[in-house]
Design an enzyme around this catalytic site. Structure first.
Site, PDB file in Angstrom:
ATOM      1  N   ARG A  82      32.425  47.742  33.767  1.00 42.03           N
ATOM      2  CA  ARG A  82      33.669  47.150  34.250  1.00 42.03           C
ATOM      3  C   ARG A  82      34.111  47.809  35.557  1.00 42.03           C
ATOM      4  O   ARG A  82      34.589  47.140  36.476  1.00 42.03           O
ATOM      5  CB  ARG A  82      34.749  47.290  33.171  1.00 42.03           C
ATOM      6  CG  ARG A  82      36.026  46.568  33.509  1.00 42.03           C
ATOM      7  CD  ARG A  82      36.932  46.458  32.296  1.00 42.03           C
ATOM      8  NE  ARG A  82      37.433  47.752  31.885  1.00 42.03           N
ATOM      9  CZ  ARG A  82      38.099  47.967  30.749  1.00 42.03           C
ATOM     10  NH1 ARG A  82      38.336  46.969  29.909  1.00 42.03           N
ATOM     11  NH2 ARG A  82      38.531  49.162  30.443  1.00 42.03           N
ATOM     12  N   LYS A 184      40.667  46.673  36.948  1.00 45.14           N
ATOM     13  CA  LYS A 184      41.676  47.718  36.792  1.00 45.14           C
ATOM     14  C   LYS A 184      42.027  48.304  38.161  1.00 45.14           C
ATOM     15  O   LYS A 184      41.824  49.490  38.425  1.00 45.14           O
ATOM     16  CB  LYS A 184      41.194  48.787  35.808  1.00 45.14           C
ATOM     17  CG  LYS A 184      41.372  48.373  34.336  1.00 45.14           C
ATOM     18  CD  LYS A 184      40.884  49.434  33.381  1.00 45.14           C
ATOM     19  CE  LYS A 184      42.007  50.083  32.592  1.00 45.14           C
ATOM     20  NZ  LYS A 184      42.538  49.248  31.495  1.00 45.14           N
ATOM     21  N   GLU A 220      48.945  38.591  29.078  1.00 45.26           N
ATOM     22  CA  GLU A 220      48.755  39.819  28.317  1.00 45.26           C
ATOM     23  C   GLU A 220      49.965  40.718  28.479  1.00 45.26           C
ATOM     24  O   GLU A 220      50.893  40.405  29.218  1.00 45.26           O
ATOM     25  CB  GLU A 220      47.498  40.547  28.803  1.00 45.26           C
ATOM     26  CG  GLU A 220      47.536  40.907  30.287  1.00 45.26           C
ATOM     27  CD  GLU A 220      46.367  41.802  30.677  1.00 45.26           C
ATOM     28  OE1 GLU A 220      46.154  42.810  29.988  1.00 45.26           O
ATOM     29  OE2 GLU A 220      45.688  41.485  31.665  1.00 45.26           O
TER      30      GLU A 220
HETATM   31  C1  LIG Z   1      42.853  48.634  30.318  1.00 46.27           C
HETATM   32  C2  LIG Z   1      43.628  47.387  30.083  1.00 46.27           C
HETATM   33  C3  LIG Z   1      43.559  46.658  28.887  1.00 46.27           C
HETATM   34  C4  LIG Z   1      42.792  47.135  27.698  1.00 46.27           C
HETATM   35  O1  LIG Z   1      41.446  47.309  27.934  1.00 46.27           O
HETATM   36  P1  LIG Z   1      40.579  48.215  26.951  1.00 46.27           P
HETATM   37  O2  LIG Z   1      39.221  48.167  27.528  1.00 46.27           O
HETATM   38  O3  LIG Z   1      40.675  47.592  25.617  1.00 46.27           O
HETATM   39  O4  LIG Z   1      41.198  49.563  26.985  1.00 46.27           O
HETATM   40  C5  LIG Z   1      44.247  45.456  28.808  1.00 46.27           C
HETATM   41  N1  LIG Z   1      44.982  45.006  29.832  1.00 46.27           N
HETATM   42  C6  LIG Z   1      45.102  45.686  30.977  1.00 46.27           C
HETATM   43  C7  LIG Z   1      45.921  45.116  32.077  1.00 46.27           C
HETATM   44  C8  LIG Z   1      44.433  46.894  31.142  1.00 46.27           C
HETATM   45  O5  LIG Z   1      44.557  47.577  32.281  1.00 46.27           O
END
Ligand SMILES: *Cc1c(COP(=O)(O)O)cnc(C)c1O
Length: 338
Positions: A82, A184, A220
């Site tokens: 990722r 991210k 989300e």
């Molecule tokens: C990191 C993150 C998540 C969760 O991702 P995981 O891989 O399950 O930790 C969900 N939404 C956002 C915006 C994130 O930054």
């Protein structure tokens, strides 16, 4: 253990550990071999692209101590992949995912004293990648830095596994279609600080963002993915401008393959959510957090009379037991740090 930490009172505040990993890349040269250094400041130019234009990414994963003392990571290669995808999107050289895993493992190994005892929490691992080279105009940095640092953190549910109060965010969006919501990117999180401050002042645990085009479909929570349960079906927003969570992916697999639920990735409307039987959100930090109350424009829905629903509970137990090496892991998700 060799470190002086009050293991019974860990929260989610930074407790600097001993060592961090740092690797640098320069034009024409790949990533260097990297070094371990004492955790502490790094020196960069005020003209660094990350400081001026937000050319930066982060990752987050956890290492937990199993009952037998083994140190277990959860799907670290997926975090590495990722990060590499995010790097492509932000015009930074990709840090190879296999090297990512090696760097994470060695960082944990060197800071093993900081992994909390069994059941007291976990070592939160924060890999970052920044454009650290100096630029003046908006352009990719000529030098990038990859860092892995760690901090012990407490269990997310210190006061028990309790459903929270969530509100649909009407005033702000998190990410636009075709924007950067699916990686991210550091700036995505600065954008959520103000909305989070507003809703926390109103007593909510967190807010749920809606899609920027129609303001009607669920995206989300600012750092966790959304799910709801309706009968034997688990609904979750389809990928697009949301972050493809590794916990999200794991929960979908467990729901299908262990609980036998139908899982649908789709446009989940606010009405779908308000008429669901259970709702929860997922992420590395929050694991699986039950949603007890959902508020939309003053309308309030309480799920399961404020208790944790049966599907949420089963998924939580399964996932946390797999992460601790206490349940059959048919998918090869956990990785032990020798
Ligand atoms: C990191 C993150 C998540 C969760 O991702 P995981 O891989 O399950 O930790 C969900 N939404 C956002 C915006 C994130 O930054």
């Amino acid at each position: 253990m060799g470190v002086d930490i009050d293991w019974d009172n860990l929260g989610f505040a930074l407790i600097p550990a001993k060592e961090m990993y740092v690797s640098i890349t320069q034009p024409g040269a790949g990533w260097d071999a990297g070094v371990f250094r004492p955790f502490g400041p790094i020196s960069i130019s005020p003209a660094a692209a990350v400081l001026n234009y937000g050319q930066g990414l982060f990752e987050g994963l956890k290492c937990q101590r199993a009952r037998d003392g083994r140190l277990l990571l959860f799907r670290p290669l997926d975090n590495g992949r990722r990060l590499a995808e995010g790097a492509r999107r932000m015009c930074m050289p990709e840090f190879p995912p296999e090297r990512f895993v090696a760097a994470v493992r060695e960082t944990v190994r060197r800071n093993a004293d900081y992994v909390p005892p069994y059941g007291k929490g976990s070592l939160y691992i924060r890999p970052c990648q920044w454009g650290t080279g100096a630029v003046l105009g908006v352009q990719p940095a000529p030098e990038c830095t990859f860092v892995v640092y760690v901090s012990p953190v407490g269990p997310y549910f210190k006061t028990g596994f309790r459903p929270g109060r969530f509100i649909f965010m009407r005033e702000y969006h998190r990410a636009a279609p075709k924007g950067m919501g699916n990686v991210k990117a550091i700036g995505n999180y600065a954008a959520t600080l103000y909305p989070a401050k507003l809703i926390k002042a109103q007593g909510f645990n967190d807010c749920i963002y809606l899609d920027a085009r129609q303001d009607q479909y669920i995206e989300e929570v600012g750092s966790a993915n959304f799910f709801c349960v309706k009968g034997r079906t688990l609904l979750t927003p389809a990928l697009g401008s949301i972050l493809p969570g590794i916990t999200r992916q794991s929960v979908m697999t467990l729901a299908r393959e262990v609980l036998g639920l139908e899982v649908r990735e789709m446009n989940v409307s606010v009405e779908d959510a308000l008429h669901a039987d259970e709702a929860f959100c997922t992420g590395t930090a929050t694991v699986i957090s039950p949603i007890g109350t959902l508020v939309l424009d003053g309308r309030e829905v309480v799920f399961q009379r404020g208790e944790v629903g049966p599907v949420t509970r089963k998924l939580y137990d399964l996932l946390t037991r797999i992460q601790l090496g206490e349940e059959e892991d048919s998918w090869g998700w956990t990785m032990s740090v020798e």
